[in-house]
Write an enzyme that holds these catalytic residues in place. Sequence first.
Site, PDB file in Angstrom:
ATOM      1  N   HIS A   1      26.401   3.752  -4.296  1.00  0.00           N
ATOM      2  CA  HIS A   1      26.049   2.525  -3.582  1.00  0.00           C
ATOM      3  C   HIS A   1      26.807   2.449  -2.251  1.00  0.00           C
ATOM      4  O   HIS A   1      27.991   2.773  -2.193  1.00  0.00           O
ATOM      5  CB  HIS A   1      26.423   1.292  -4.408  1.00  0.00           C
ATOM      6  CG  HIS A   1      25.504   1.059  -5.573  1.00  0.00           C
ATOM      7  ND1 HIS A   1      25.900   0.374  -6.693  1.00  0.00           N
ATOM      8  CD2 HIS A   1      24.226   1.414  -5.783  1.00  0.00           C
ATOM      9  CE1 HIS A   1      24.889   0.317  -7.545  1.00  0.00           C
ATOM     10  NE2 HIS A   1      23.851   0.945  -7.016  1.00  0.00           N
TER      11      HIS A   1
ATOM     12  N   ILE B   1      13.842  -4.789  -2.368  1.00  0.00           N
ATOM     13  CA  ILE B   1      14.178  -3.650  -3.226  1.00  0.00           C
ATOM     14  C   ILE B   1      14.683  -2.470  -2.390  1.00  0.00           C
ATOM     15  O   ILE B   1      15.500  -1.681  -2.848  1.00  0.00           O
ATOM     16  CB  ILE B   1      12.917  -3.192  -4.018  1.00  0.00           C
ATOM     17  CG1 ILE B   1      12.249  -4.362  -4.736  1.00  0.00           C
ATOM     18  CG2 ILE B   1      13.265  -2.060  -4.983  1.00  0.00           C
ATOM     19  CD1 ILE B   1      13.070  -5.005  -5.812  1.00  0.00           C
ATOM     20  N   THR B   2      14.203  -2.349  -1.176  1.00  0.00           N
ATOM     21  CA  THR B   2      14.501  -1.216  -0.290  1.00  0.00           C
ATOM     22  C   THR B   2      15.967  -0.807  -0.295  1.00  0.00           C
ATOM     23  O   THR B   2      16.854  -1.637  -0.112  1.00  0.00           O
ATOM     24  CB  THR B   2      14.097  -1.578   1.154  1.00  0.00           C
ATOM     25  OG1 THR B   2      12.769  -2.078   1.136  1.00  0.00           O
ATOM     26  CG2 THR B   2      14.198  -0.365   2.079  1.00  0.00           C
ATOM     27  N   GLU B   3      16.207   0.498  -0.463  1.00  0.00           N
ATOM     28  CA  GLU B   3      17.562   1.039  -0.370  1.00  0.00           C
ATOM     29  C   GLU B   3      17.717   1.714   0.984  1.00  0.00           C
ATOM     30  O   GLU B   3      16.797   2.364   1.472  1.00  0.00           O
ATOM     31  CB  GLU B   3      17.805   2.067  -1.489  1.00  0.00           C
ATOM     32  CG  GLU B   3      19.174   2.718  -1.381  1.00  0.00           C
ATOM     33  CD  GLU B   3      19.489   3.683  -2.524  1.00  0.00           C
ATOM     34  OE1 GLU B   3      18.635   3.895  -3.392  1.00  0.00           O
ATOM     35  OE2 GLU B   3      20.611   4.222  -2.508  1.00  0.00           O
TER      36      GLU B   3
ATOM     37  N   TYR C   1      20.383  -2.776 -17.019  1.00  0.00           N
ATOM     38  CA  TYR C   1      19.488  -2.475 -18.146  1.00  0.00           C
ATOM     39  C   TYR C   1      20.321  -2.275 -19.409  1.00  0.00           C
ATOM     40  O   TYR C   1      19.952  -2.700 -20.498  1.00  0.00           O
ATOM     41  CB  TYR C   1      18.659  -1.202 -17.896  1.00  0.00           C
ATOM     42  CG  TYR C   1      17.949  -1.130 -16.552  1.00  0.00           C
ATOM     43  CD1 TYR C   1      17.724  -2.274 -15.792  1.00  0.00           C
ATOM     44  CD2 TYR C   1      17.490   0.085 -16.057  1.00  0.00           C
ATOM     45  CE1 TYR C   1      17.090  -2.200 -14.569  1.00  0.00           C
ATOM     46  CE2 TYR C   1      16.849   0.170 -14.833  1.00  0.00           C
ATOM     47  CZ  TYR C   1      16.664  -0.973 -14.094  1.00  0.00           C
ATOM     48  OH  TYR C   1      16.028  -0.881 -12.883  1.00  0.00           O
TER      49      TYR C   1
ATOM     50  N   GLU D   1      31.495  -4.020  -9.507  1.00  0.00           N
ATOM     51  CA  GLU D   1      31.924  -2.638  -9.326  1.00  0.00           C
ATOM     52  C   GLU D   1      32.932  -2.599  -8.186  1.00  0.00           C
ATOM     53  O   GLU D   1      33.181  -3.619  -7.527  1.00  0.00           O
ATOM     54  CB  GLU D   1      30.724  -1.726  -9.043  1.00  0.00           C
ATOM     55  CG  GLU D   1      29.972  -2.051  -7.768  1.00  0.00           C
ATOM     56  CD  GLU D   1      28.663  -1.264  -7.640  1.00  0.00           C
ATOM     57  OE1 GLU D   1      28.059  -0.906  -8.676  1.00  0.00           O
ATOM     58  OE2 GLU D   1      28.231  -1.023  -6.505  1.00  0.00           O
TER      59      GLU D   1
ATOM     60  N   THR E   1       0.814  -1.223   0.000  1.00  0.00           N
ATOM     61  CA  THR E   1       0.000   0.000   0.000  1.00  0.00           C
ATOM     62  C   THR E   1       0.848   1.275   0.000  1.00  0.00           C
ATOM     63  O   THR E   1       0.317   2.371  -0.099  1.00  0.00           O
ATOM     64  CB  THR E   1      -0.973   0.037   1.201  1.00  0.00           C
ATOM     65  OG1 THR E   1      -0.197  -0.121   2.398  1.00  0.00           O
ATOM     66  CG2 THR E   1      -1.986  -1.073   1.115  1.00  0.00           C
ATOM     67  N   GLY E   2       2.156   1.144   0.096  1.00  0.00           N
ATOM     68  CA  GLY E   2       3.021   2.314  -0.033  1.00  0.00           C
ATOM     69  C   GLY E   2       3.075   2.747  -1.488  1.00  0.00           C
ATOM     70  O   GLY E   2       2.685   1.994  -2.383  1.00  0.00           O
TER      71      GLY E   2
ATOM     72  N   LYS F   1      -4.044  -3.391   7.441  1.00  0.00           N
ATOM     73  CA  LYS F   1      -4.942  -3.248   6.282  1.00  0.00           C
ATOM     74  C   LYS F   1      -5.428  -4.601   5.768  1.00  0.00           C
ATOM     75  O   LYS F   1      -5.947  -4.702   4.653  1.00  0.00           O
ATOM     76  CB  LYS F   1      -4.238  -2.477   5.169  1.00  0.00           C
ATOM     77  CG  LYS F   1      -3.916  -1.046   5.593  1.00  0.00           C
ATOM     78  CD  LYS F   1      -3.603  -0.121   4.441  1.00  0.00           C
ATOM     79  CE  LYS F   1      -3.387   1.298   4.966  1.00  0.00           C
ATOM     80  NZ  LYS F   1      -2.764   2.189   4.002  1.00  0.00           N
TER      81      LYS F   1
END
Lengths: 399, 308
Positions: free
Chosen positions: B265, B97-99, B177, B227, B17-18, B43
């Site tokens: 990073h 995924i969170t950074e 990508y 990297e 829901t974010g 929720k």
Amino acid sequence: MKIHEYQARDLLVKFGIPVPPAITVDTPEQAKEAFEKLAGQGATLAVVKAQVHAGGRGKAGGVKLVKTADEALEVATTIMSKPLVTHQTGPAGVPVNKLLVASGVDIEKEYYVGMAVDRASNAPVLIASSEGGVEIEQVAADNPSAILREPIDPAMGLQPYQATKIAYKLGFVGKQVRQAATIMIKIAKLFIDMDASLAEINPLIVTPASEEHPDGQVLAIDAKINFDDNALFRHKDIAVMHDETEDDPSELRAQEFGLSYIKLDGTIGCLVNGAGLAMATMDIVKLHGQEPANFLDVGGSATEEAITEAFRIILDDPNVKGVLVNIFGGIMQCDKVARAIVNAAKEVGFKVPLVVRLEGTNVEPAREIIDAAKSDVPTMVVGTDLTDAAKKIAAAVAA
Amino acid sequence: MSILINSDTKVICQGITGSAGAFHTKGCLDYGTKMVGGVTPGKGGQKDANGLPIFNTVSEAVEATGADASMIFVPPPFAADAILEAADAGIRVIVCITEGVPVMDMTKVRRVLSTDKFRDVKLIGPNCPGVITPGVEGTDDPGCKIGIMPGYIHMPASKAPTGKKVGIISRSGTLTYEAVWQCSERGIGQTTCVGIGGDPVRGMGFIDCLDLFNKDPQTDGIIMIGEIGGTDEEAAADYINMLIDKPVAGFIAGRTAPPGRRMGHAGAIISGGEGGADSKIAALKAAGVHVAESPADLGSTMAKALGL
């Protein structure tokens, strides 16, 4: 995030690690008073130390031994009179706003004790060496077998048996063993509890035997502590220790706009989305004979305002002779970026060549926007692919 | 074939829901991913904009939907807890995924996941674009995208004009990508692309993925994008030298990065005389990896290694 030595020292004290008496001061006069106070406690000499983040302070004249209060005043005046230039600061140096005046201590032997996260084992690790007082990187290069490493369970912390084992291996004897082991347990606790990324005591010393301490005393003389920026949300007391006078002003500006920017020495300004692609863009600039002026990752959700600011920061750098924009639209849409580029270019005004390479999501409308704007931004050229873009900016700057 | 995920993988989103969670849940659904629900404490019982059921806990979601993968968009202070919750609920593939997750939190997560109970759990990330097994839209093999990458740049293995398919492993998002795009342009398909993330302490690494791609009969070659920072690329080079028999193309970002500075990073830093690009490139070359000198040559380097 980095903090100063005096702040690191305060943290050591808070975690119960013994340090010699010292006073942090803001002026040369206070340095004189500090010496008198330490002398009143029995000190016969003191060390005046410039409080800057950069290493190499000693060689640069930022650390001096003094024997009298007048000498403390004189030395402090000299150190604070101009920016300190060390091999880590760059030619402009950094301002010295604070000094640490520490009691001189007789040293029998020096050691190194540090904490870091070992990326290979995904766990904190205690690093220790009986060759203290020199940079651990130097020891690692010259005599790697002199470095001991003890992995630590992040949930349990350094266990007493581990610390004791390391203390014996380092060669501590008698009552020193327990003192050294206790310091190791505490520095490990500080590291884990405070979300540090590096915590070094260098040197950790043993004082000569005395009547009061027949085996000598184990003390932390100098400390360097860095913190994990991602964990500062739960350490407000650490976050406020940040000293902005140590930061590059353009990097601070970028931070305010959510941009990740690092100033470099070259002439090609780079504006890129994504950290890896930003590094790779710098690399391809170099590959085609030029040097990058900066690292800049605008991130995945940069606003037009942020991109405009990014251009301003790049163009404010007097070394910049050309700008390379490299965007691979993923979630970020190229046409949005193109609009921002055109508006920013109009607003900021480009006197240097600008090469734009766009690929990915919504690239077709983006190219139309760029084409339509060519008369407004006469120095702008389109790069058809990454190599083409790098060649074009290199040629434009060389011309 | 593919690694980690395929068209049958059932996925939930933690933090559905974010704003980011909602946006990318839609993106994954549109790609063809079998999104089966989401989790936001408080929720439970509601539905998201796509009609997906929302649950209070991951274990409720797993029980009701049979989900075996999770995509995490929970904010950094709570991300480690979200990973552990997913693992404990029986999720097999966890994609965070969170950074900005604190490193110390990740050391604790790694400690827990190293226990026998969780030996089958695969964690990808944090601070990563996710993982994708490209598929063909509108067929019974739509593929599976778990993450924030643009789906359309990928070429499904079954559609590759050259007949060649590669797996991609990368510490960087947009640079992945770039590699995908260059492969697709040359008619090289992708079996699975894994963004392992830019943090110093994370889930799967190069070696874990190299091993899976090496065992995958459909994968013809592997691209690994490293990297600066750490020594994972050097360790991967050793592993490739000993155990990988498929052609590997590589690139290391950050040759021009100055020591001591974190390049975007959290894990991209040369420090303590370690983590520089040159030693990684030398190690990869010594292991027989085809190293691209330029990031623009990722596709052509892979093509050459595949004999195209």
